[in-house]
Scaffold this motif. Structure first.
Motif, PDB file in Angstrom:
ATOM      1  N   LEU A   1       0.856  -1.182   0.000  1.00 21.59           N
ATOM      2  CA  LEU A   1       0.000   0.000   0.000  1.00 21.59           C
ATOM      3  C   LEU A   1       0.895   1.236   0.000  1.00 21.59           C
ATOM      4  CD1 LEU A   1      -3.187   0.503   2.116  1.00 21.59           C
ATOM      5  CD2 LEU A   1      -1.523   2.347   1.899  1.00 21.59           C
ATOM      6  N   VAL A   2       0.663   2.173  -0.932  1.00 23.48           N
ATOM      7  CA  VAL A   2       1.496   3.371  -0.999  1.00 23.48           C
ATOM      8  C   VAL A   2       0.710   4.650  -0.729  1.00 23.48           C
ATOM      9  CG1 VAL A   2       3.305   2.408  -2.468  1.00 23.48           C
ATOM     10  CG2 VAL A   2       1.264   3.377  -3.527  1.00 23.48           C
ATOM     11  N   VAL A   3      -0.584   4.669  -1.051  1.00 24.66           N
ATOM     12  CA  VAL A   3      -1.437   5.830  -0.767  1.00 24.66           C
ATOM     13  C   VAL A   3      -2.756   5.310  -0.218  1.00 24.66           C
ATOM     14  CG1 VAL A   3      -2.596   7.878  -1.677  1.00 24.66           C
ATOM     15  CG2 VAL A   3      -0.415   7.161  -2.669  1.00 24.66           C
ATOM     16  N   SER A   4      -3.131   5.790   0.948  1.00 31.20           N
ATOM     17  CA  SER A   4      -4.354   5.316   1.588  1.00 31.20           C
ATOM     18  C   SER A   4      -5.557   6.150   1.153  1.00 31.20           C
ATOM     19  CB  SER A   4      -4.222   5.386   3.112  1.00 31.20           C
ATOM     20  OG  SER A   4      -4.217   6.745   3.542  1.00 31.20           O
ATOM     21  N   GLU A   5      -6.749   5.610   1.438  1.00 32.82           N
ATOM     22  CA  GLU A   5      -7.986   6.323   1.151  1.00 32.82           C
ATOM     23  C   GLU A   5      -8.062   7.631   1.914  1.00 32.82           C
ATOM     24  OE1 GLU A   5     -12.306   4.611   0.581  1.00 32.82           O
ATOM     25  OE2 GLU A   5     -11.930   4.884   2.739  1.00 32.82           O
ATOM     26  N   GLN A   6      -7.479   7.676   3.111  1.00 35.77           N
ATOM     27  CA  GLN A   6      -7.495   8.906   3.903  1.00 35.77           C
ATOM     28  C   GLN A   6      -6.679  10.006   3.224  1.00 35.77           C
ATOM     29  OE1 GLN A   6      -7.016   5.812   5.310  1.00 35.77           O
ATOM     30  NE2 GLN A   6      -9.183   5.834   5.922  1.00 35.77           N
ATOM     31  N   GLN A   7      -5.646   9.597   2.482  1.00 36.13           N
ATOM     32  CA  GLN A   7      -4.814  10.585   1.801  1.00 36.13           C
ATOM     33  C   GLN A   7      -5.455  11.053   0.485  1.00 36.13           C
ATOM     34  OE1 GLN A   7      -1.368   7.798   2.037  1.00 36.13           O
ATOM     35  NE2 GLN A   7      -0.205   9.624   2.592  1.00 36.13           N
ATOM     36  N   VAL A   8      -5.889  10.104  -0.327  1.00 39.32           N
ATOM     37  CA  VAL A   8      -6.516  10.421  -1.613  1.00 39.32           C
ATOM     38  C   VAL A   8      -7.715   9.495  -1.798  1.00 39.32           C
ATOM     39  CG1 VAL A   8      -6.231  10.639  -4.110  1.00 39.32           C
ATOM     40  CG2 VAL A   8      -4.296  11.124  -2.606  1.00 39.32           C
TER      41      VAL A   8
ATOM     42  N   TYR B   1       1.895  11.724  -9.193  1.00 38.98           N
ATOM     43  CA  TYR B   1       0.651  12.485  -9.242  1.00 38.98           C
ATOM     44  C   TYR B   1      -0.516  11.506  -9.208  1.00 38.98           C
ATOM     45  CZ  TYR B   1       3.700  16.275 -10.840  1.00 38.98           C
ATOM     46  OH  TYR B   1       4.696  17.219 -10.938  1.00 38.98           O
ATOM     47  N   VAL B   2      -1.526  11.812  -8.397  1.00 45.56           N
ATOM     48  CA  VAL B   2      -2.701  10.949  -8.265  1.00 45.56           C
ATOM     49  C   VAL B   2      -3.960  11.805  -8.329  1.00 45.56           C
ATOM     50  CG1 VAL B   2      -3.882   9.204  -6.875  1.00 45.56           C
ATOM     51  CG2 VAL B   2      -1.383   9.387  -6.763  1.00 45.56           C
ATOM     52  N   ALA B   3      -4.861  11.442  -9.227  1.00 45.60           N
ATOM     53  CA  ALA B   3      -6.142  12.150  -9.337  1.00 45.60           C
ATOM     54  C   ALA B   3      -7.165  11.513  -8.405  1.00 45.60           C
ATOM     55  CB  ALA B   3      -6.649  12.107 -10.778  1.00 45.60           C
ATOM     56  N   SER B   4      -7.936  12.357  -7.749  1.00 42.58           N
ATOM     57  CA  SER B   4      -9.028  11.905  -6.884  1.00 42.58           C
ATOM     58  C   SER B   4     -10.336  12.281  -7.559  1.00 42.58           C
ATOM     59  CB  SER B   4      -8.932  12.585  -5.518  1.00 42.58           C
ATOM     60  OG  SER B   4     -10.027  12.256  -4.703  1.00 42.58           O
ATOM     61  N   THR B   5     -11.185  11.288  -7.810  1.00 42.00           N
ATOM     62  CA  THR B   5     -12.435  11.581  -8.517  1.00 42.00           C
ATOM     63  C   THR B   5     -13.624  11.501  -7.574  1.00 42.00           C
ATOM     64  OG1 THR B   5     -12.374   9.294  -9.280  1.00 42.00           O
ATOM     65  CG2 THR B   5     -11.631  10.951 -10.818  1.00 42.00           C
TER      66      THR B   5
ATOM     67  N   ASP C   1     -19.421   3.652  -1.814  1.00 46.44           N
ATOM     68  CA  ASP C   1     -18.653   4.545  -0.942  1.00 46.44           C
ATOM     69  C   ASP C   1     -19.499   4.958   0.257  1.00 46.44           C
ATOM     70  OD1 ASP C   1     -16.259   4.592  -2.248  1.00 46.44           O
ATOM     71  OD2 ASP C   1     -16.579   6.521  -3.249  1.00 46.44           O
ATOM     72  N   GLN C   2     -18.913   4.883   1.431  1.00 46.03           N
ATOM     73  CA  GLN C   2     -19.598   5.308   2.639  1.00 46.03           C
ATOM     74  C   GLN C   2     -19.252   6.739   3.010  1.00 46.03           C
ATOM     75  OE1 GLN C   2     -21.880   3.166   4.013  1.00 46.03           O
ATOM     76  NE2 GLN C   2     -21.316   1.926   2.235  1.00 46.03           N
ATOM     77  N   GLY C   3     -18.067   7.184   2.576  1.00 47.98           N
ATOM     78  CA  GLY C   3     -17.642   8.548   2.882  1.00 47.98           C
ATOM     79  C   GLY C   3     -18.040   9.514   1.782  1.00 47.98           C
ATOM     80  N   ALA C   4     -17.385  10.686   1.807  1.00 40.76           N
ATOM     81  CA  ALA C   4     -17.726  11.746   0.859  1.00 40.76           C
ATOM     82  C   ALA C   4     -17.196  11.469  -0.534  1.00 40.76           C
ATOM     83  CB  ALA C   4     -17.176  13.079   1.364  1.00 40.76           C
ATOM     84  N   GLY C   5     -16.192  10.592  -0.648  1.00 43.20           N
ATOM     85  CA  GLY C   5     -15.581  10.339  -1.947  1.00 43.20           C
ATOM     86  C   GLY C   5     -14.576  11.411  -2.300  1.00 43.20           C
ATOM     87  N   GLY C   6     -14.054  11.344  -3.511  1.00 41.56           N
ATOM     88  CA  GLY C   6     -13.043  12.294  -3.932  1.00 41.56           C
ATOM     89  C   GLY C   6     -13.619  13.678  -4.198  1.00 41.56           C
ATOM     90  N   LYS C   7     -12.712  14.649  -4.329  1.00 40.16           N
ATOM     91  CA  LYS C   7     -13.133  16.033  -4.526  1.00 40.16           C
ATOM     92  C   LYS C   7     -12.810  16.537  -5.928  1.00 40.16           C
ATOM     93  CE  LYS C   7     -12.643  17.240   0.378  1.00 40.16           C
ATOM     94  NZ  LYS C   7     -11.975  18.147   1.360  1.00 40.16           N
TER      95      LYS C   7
END
Length: 386
Positions: free
Chosen positions: A236-243, A259-263, A269-275
């Motif tokens: 694991l290199v990037v967690s859901e909490q980060q992106v 570079y990582v895009a968040s959609t 999804d239980q949370g808000a999802g990406g921005k």
């Protein structure tokens, strides 16, 4: 009488003064530009849908190159990747469960793989092997040069992946990929087994229309990014909490930044999802990421140009596909310098899902957009293969 003649002659002269050439049609004109082969010429010298936002972009736009629609007829185009040896482009038509191939020599399009397991992102590694992210099988695979298929990753910590979305190779032999939940739906893969997050009430039957074994998995993992070590280990290199809901990703030319895009929010999804933004990390010599920063919020003229696929050119500029929804004129591609400043835009009449650099000189930008495939030559080269 003489004055009358002069006045009449002057009026006639004014009436015949040419008004100047009409502006070429573009994505935002009425009527809009016709991108088909039947469309009228669109340029006097510069394509009207290739926009310079900052003068620096003039160094990267090719003035006498026009955007071309190479093909149309997909349901949702994604994951373009350039095969340098075969001189063809492969991309995914996810809902149609196939990979398509465009041949450079004659522009012919044919089916490369069907079924494709609802593949999404594709690329080629430094050995010329195709990598594909499969929504349906929830895995990342590599097509070997002898035609066999190797599964690179299908689980983490003993749990099945969600639906790998995009993958990039590293010169050290590793592969980095994102794992959002977008394949957990009927249109692009298969929902969770009853009780899973994307099929909580169990009303959907994920086995319908599928081969044996499909429809028995349910989402178990957060939306993370992973690295497949050459040994086969998945880290694991990037967690859901980060992106949250990571989508496209790419390395800088020196591989010192990721570079990582968040959609947006995905199925289950239980949370808000990406921005709808892009994040950047420093990549250490130990492959650990640090110093996370918001690279861009992808707001242009007050419009959210939601990012998806990402690619860097050799100067480190980030080219990002843009999904602006119903904001006509803002879907296509946005181009950002290494400091995160918008320098240029490419307008398309369809939402753009992903992009890649290709052509023999790697100076042609291919854009997989909704139902179609577009391309335009640029005055730079992609920083990585595929």
């Amino acid at each position: 009488m003489g004055l009358g003649v002069v006045a009449m002659g002057s009026g006639a002269a004014l009436a015949q003064t040419p008004a100047g050439p009409a502006a070429p049609p573009s994505t935002v004109t009425t009527p809009p530009r016709d991108f088909s082969p039947r469309g009228a010429p669109t340029t006097y010298f510069t394509d009207p849908d290739v926009l310079t936002v900052d003068p620096a972009f003039n160094n990267y736009a090719q003035p006498n190159s026009a955007i071309q629609r190479l093909w149309t007829g997909a349901l949702w185009s994604e994951g373009p990747a350039w095969n340098a040896q075969g001189r063809y482009l492969v991309w995914s038509d996810i809902p149609n469960n196939r990979q398509l191939r465009w041949l450079e020599d004659d522009g012919r399009v044919s089916v490369l793989r069907s079924p494709s397991n609802n593949s999404n992102g594709n690329t080629f590694d430094y050995q010329g092997r195709q990598l594909s992210c499969e929504h349906l099988m929830r895995r990342v695979v590599r097509y070997e040069l002898d035609g066999s298929v190797t599964v690179l990753a299908d689980s983490y910590d003993g749990k099945r992946l969600n639906s790998p979305n995009d993958v990039v190779p590293h010169p050290d032999g590793s592969y980095w990929f994102t794992d959002p939940p977008y394949g957990g739906q009927l249109y692009e893969g298969a929902p969770d087994a009853p009780g899973g997050p994307s099929n909580a009430n169990g009303r959907l039957n994920p086995k319908l229309g599928q081969p044996p074994g499909i429809g028995e998995w349910r989402r178990e993992l957060p939306t993370n990014c992973y690295r497949v070590d050459p040994s086969g280990r998945v880290d694991l290199v990037v967690s859901e909490q980060q992106v949250p809901d990571p989508n496209g990703l790419c390395f800088s030319p020196d591989h010192r930044k990721l570079y990582v895009a968040s959609t947006g929010k995905g199925p289950g999804d239980q949370g808000a999802g990406g921005k709808g933004d892009v994040h950047v990390f420093d990549v250490g010599t130990d492959n650990k990421l640090s110093n996370q920063k918001l690279f861009t919020d992808c707001m242009v003229d007050g419009v959210k140009c939601g990012p998806d696929g990402l690619r860097c050119d050799v100067d480190g500029n980030v080219w990002a596909s843009s999904n602006a929804g119903r904001a006509v004129g803002y879907s296509g591609v946005t181009i950002w310098n290494p400091e995160g400043k918008l320098i240029g835009r490419i307008r398309l009449p369809e939402i753009c899902g992903n992009i890649c650099f290709g052509g023999p000189k790697r100076n042609r930008l291919f854009m997989a957009a909704s139902q179609s495939l577009y391309a335009v030559y640029v005055n730079t080269q992609g920083a990585a293969p595929g």
